[in-house]
Write a protein that holds these residues in place. Structure first.
Motif, short mmCIF file in Angstrom:
data_model
loop_
_atom_site.label_atom_id
_atom_site.label_comp_id
_atom_site.label_asym_id
_atom_site.label_seq_id
_atom_site.Cartn_x
_atom_site.Cartn_y
_atom_site.Cartn_z
N PHE A 93 0.84 -1.18 -0.11
CA PHE A 93 0.10 0.11 -0.10
C PHE A 93 0.79 1.27 0.01
CE2 PHE A 93 -2.04 3.55 1.83
CZ PHE A 93 -3.23 3.77 1.38
N GLY A 94 1.97 1.34 0.94
CA GLY A 94 2.84 2.57 1.04
C GLY A 94 3.26 2.82 -0.39
N ALA A 95 3.97 1.71 -1.00
CA ALA A 95 4.60 1.93 -2.27
C ALA A 95 3.73 2.54 -3.37
CB ALA A 95 5.34 0.59 -2.72
N VAL A 96 2.26 1.63 -3.51
CA VAL A 96 1.67 2.32 -4.33
C VAL A 96 1.01 3.71 -4.16
CG1 VAL A 96 -0.75 1.90 -5.43
CG2 VAL A 96 0.75 0.09 -4.93
N ALA A 97 0.74 3.91 -2.89
CA ALA A 97 0.48 5.19 -2.36
C ALA A 97 1.17 6.57 -3.03
CB ALA A 97 0.07 5.59 -0.93
N LYS A 98 2.82 6.24 -2.81
CA LYS A 98 3.60 7.26 -2.94
C LYS A 98 3.97 7.28 -4.48
CE LYS A 98 5.15 7.95 1.84
NZ LYS A 98 6.23 8.19 2.52
N THR A 99 3.52 6.21 -5.30
CA THR A 99 3.74 6.34 -6.69
C THR A 99 2.37 6.59 -7.57
OG1 THR A 99 3.66 3.79 -6.88
CG2 THR A 99 5.71 4.96 -6.49
N TYR A 100 1.77 5.57 -7.79
CA TYR A 100 0.44 5.53 -8.68
C TYR A 100 -0.39 6.63 -7.97
CZ TYR A 100 -4.16 3.67 -9.82
OH TYR A 100 -5.34 3.66 -10.22
N TYR A 101 -0.83 6.58 -6.68
CA TYR A 101 -1.92 7.65 -6.14
C TYR A 101 -1.09 8.88 -6.18
CZ TYR A 101 -4.27 10.18 -2.47
OH TYR A 101 -4.81 10.94 -1.79
N GLU A 104 14.54 -2.26 2.83
CA GLU A 104 14.00 -2.76 1.54
C GLU A 104 12.54 -2.00 1.18
OE1 GLU A 104 14.94 -4.86 4.04
OE2 GLU A 104 13.59 -6.31 4.29
N MET A 105 12.23 -1.51 2.34
CA MET A 105 10.68 -0.97 2.51
C MET A 105 10.76 0.60 1.83
SD MET A 105 9.16 -3.43 2.93
CE MET A 105 9.32 -5.14 3.56
N GLN A 106 11.63 1.01 0.83
CA GLN A 106 11.55 2.28 0.41
C GLN A 106 11.57 2.31 -1.36
OE1 GLN A 106 14.98 4.39 1.92
NE2 GLN A 106 14.83 3.56 3.87
N ALA A 107 10.73 1.25 -1.97
CA ALA A 107 10.59 1.04 -3.11
C ALA A 107 10.16 2.33 -3.94
CB ALA A 107 9.63 -0.08 -3.46
N SER A 108 9.48 3.33 -3.18
CA SER A 108 8.82 4.55 -3.80
C SER A 108 9.64 5.46 -3.79
CB SER A 108 7.64 4.88 -3.07
OG SER A 108 8.02 5.44 -1.91
#
Ligand code: HC0
Ligand code: SF4
Length: 568
Positions: free
Chosen positions: A327-335, A365-369
């Motif tokens: 969710f976090g990765a999608v929120a900071k990219t797609y959204y 590793e939790m900084q994909a965005s």
């Protein structure tokens, strides 16, 4: 059967029953502090003392087996005085910080003091002065508030079989600590928080992040989005006086909006996304001969456990990140790009039933965005405190809907919150995707319920798949040991660190008993049965996300944002 008399009443119980349990059958409550049925029956705190006719001293009822003709008095003057003295002695070495303690509302010692009639502390002397251990991102240990009941030790050693906590030193210097005096962050702790749930006082608490959330909510430069874990909607009510298991999704959304979050989204959306990715990963491994069994990876306590204790089995873990991280990765990219918001200004807050999620968000590793994907995790308990501070009574709020598009979800997403749910959600999708036919029965009863290890078999594309589900790390260990020895063969395994899955997570309201867990699980299945869509691949917002952004499950972009690698 053994017959005995307690407070003038006769009772018959099976041989081996303790006087404490026999009294409970008569509705007589003997106070306890260290006692946990079948887990911690050690008679350490001396609070459950009773008088037995013919015995020279008072006896601890929790470790005293019944005997024929026994005559027990639970309320004699000597008993009441001894109990009160036991509690007074405990409190004489306990900081009197009740007004500011995180466990103010739920402290068992505070309640016990009232129950046994403590009105003053006649004893003074040395007090424990060990430092607070705030080294971990998840859990704070305050040894000054520890009453040496050893309930945390019992849970960590027996339920989780992690063995992180133990008693050290002797006499007055006795204290509960990780081995070698390490702090929690250096120790083998999984941050599951099961010790926090059973601590009777404020000696073990979550690392409190509410101040940071209040601060970003008050900052107009920040676009603060919140996501709510599946299991929180059926437990948040307990923080506000509702029965366990009450489904409060709509009111919770309304309350989060009133707190000031700019968007209120649902981790269930991301659970559906996880099923798309993990389901296809399973199919890929089945078809292309990847490492089997595939084991779920969405529980950060479990992931930390396998990293510490079974690194040779890491190749079996799904490469999927957990839903709230996806969710976090999608929120900071797609959204962010869809709505023209600068990702640098977005703050993602996750409301989780879990203490280990506070650790998970800090993993490198939790900084994909290109940013930390999730900024802050609050437990259900911390959100409860914020709602009380804001004076938001859910009873007075309307039911509101999540914001879109990251608020749309299915029944498959919500059942992630209880043991067996990830497996069931995956089966709903994998079975349909492979057969191209709608499933006749979408409820997989074999993987439901609270048996420690559940097994099932399903037919998939003419192949029999063997499945297993474990919850609680001792059960996980049993399963992994069998795998290691080649004594068990499975294709797909779901593991959650906490008993009952996330509904029993270490960040959930206290108390979290088996009975409470049952009610929360029922609430979860109620959400599923009432959902408009019940299979992840039918979620329209997920279809849109693939069409507009990710392409297809396991695409290059999916791998970049939603998957990870484990290094032994
Ligand atoms: Fe769970 Fe989750 S189901 S771990 O228990 O997978 O914490 O509720 O949010 O991420 O979705 C917790 C609960 C989540 C995640 C989801 C998974
Ligand atoms: Fe043990 Fe879990 Fe507590 Fe760590 S968080 S000490 S693993 S019970």
């Amino acid at each position: 059967m053994v017959q005995l008399t307690i407070d003038g009443q006769t009772v018959e119980v099976p041989a081996g029953t303790t006087v404490l349990e026999a009294a409970r059958q008569l509705g007589i409550k003997i106070p306890t502090l260290c006692y946990m049925k079948e887990l911690n029956e050690i008679g350490a705190c001396r609070v459950c003392l009773v008088e037995v006719q013919g015995a020279r001293t008072l006896q601890a009822a929790c470790v005293l087996p019944v005997s024929p003709g026994m005559v027990v008095n639970t309320k004699s003057p000597a008993v009441r005085e001894a109990r009160r003295t036991a509690v007074e002695l405990i409190i004489s070495d306990h900081p009197q910080e009740c007004l500011t303690c995180a466990r103010n509302r739920t402290c068992e010692l505070r309640v016990l003091a009232e129950e046994v009639g403590v009105r003053q502390i006649p004893y003074t002397g040395a007090t424990t002065q060990l430092p607070v251990d705030a080294s971990s991102p998840s859990i704070v240990r305050d040894p000054r508030k520890c009453v040496l009941c050893r309930r945390c030790v019992a849970v960590c050693q027996q339920v989780q079989q992690v063995g992180c906590l133990q008693a050290a030193e002797r006499g007055f210097d006795t204290n509960i600590t990780p081995a070698f005096g390490d702090n929690l962050n250096e120790a083998v702790c999984t941050f599951c928080g099961q010790c926090v749930l059973v601590c009777p006082t404020g000696a073990l608490t979550e690392k409190n992040e509410t101040a940071r959330v209040w601060s970003v909510l008050a900052n107009p430069e920040k676009h603060v989005v919140v996501q709510v874990a599946p299991a929180v909607r059926v437990s948040i009510g307990e923080e506000l006086g509702y029965e366990p298991g009450t489904v409060l999704t709509g009111k919770l959304v309304a309350a989060l909006r009133r707190l000031g979050f700019d968007r209120v989204f649902d981790t269930n959306f991301a659970a559906d996304l996880t099923i798309m990715e993990e389901g296809h990963e399973l199919l890929e491994r089945l078809e292309e001969g990847g490492s089997l069994p595939l084991i779920t990876s969405c529980c950060p306590g479990w992931v930390k456990y396998i990293e510490h204790f079974f690194p040779d089995l890491l190749k079996h873990l799904s490469s999927c990140k957990s839903p709230h991280q996806m969710f976090g990765a999608v929120a900071k990219t797609y959204y962010a790009s869809k709505h023209g918001i600068d990702p640098a200004s977005i703050v993602v807050v996750s409301i989780m039933p879990c203490t280990a999620k506070k650790f998970e968000i800090q993993r490198p590793e939790m900084q994909a965005s290109s940013y930390q994907d999730v900024d802050i995790v609050l437990t259900t308990r911390e959100l409860g405190a914020m709602l009380r501070e804001a004076g938001l009574d859910l009873r007075n709020l309307p039911d509101e809907d999540f914001d879109q598009p990251l608020g749309q979800s299915t029944g498959a997403g919500v059942i992630f919150g209880t043991t067996g749910g990830v497996m069931e959600a995956a089966l709903r999708t994998v079975a349909e995707v492979t057969s191209g036919q709608p499933l006749a029965e979408i409820e997989f009863q074999q993987v439901r319920g609270f048996n420690g290890i559940k097994e099932a078999e399903v037919e998939l594309k003419g192949r029999r798949l063997k499945l297993a589900v474990a919850h609680g790390l001792a059960n996980a260990k049993q399963l992994l040991t069998a795998l290691q020895k080649g004594e068990a063969e499975y294709h797909f395994i779901e593991i959650m660190a906490c008993h009952g899955g996330c509904i029993g997570g270490g960040g959930q309201p206290i108390p979290t008993t088996w009975e409470v867990r049952q009610k929360r699980a029922q609430g979860i299945y109620q959400c599923d049965s009432q959902a408009r869509f019940r299979k992840s691949h039918e979620n329209p917002a997920i279809k849109e996300l693939y069409a507009e952004f990710l392409g297809h499950p396991l695409s290059h972009k999916s791998h970049q944002l939603l998957h990870t690698r484990y290094q032994p």
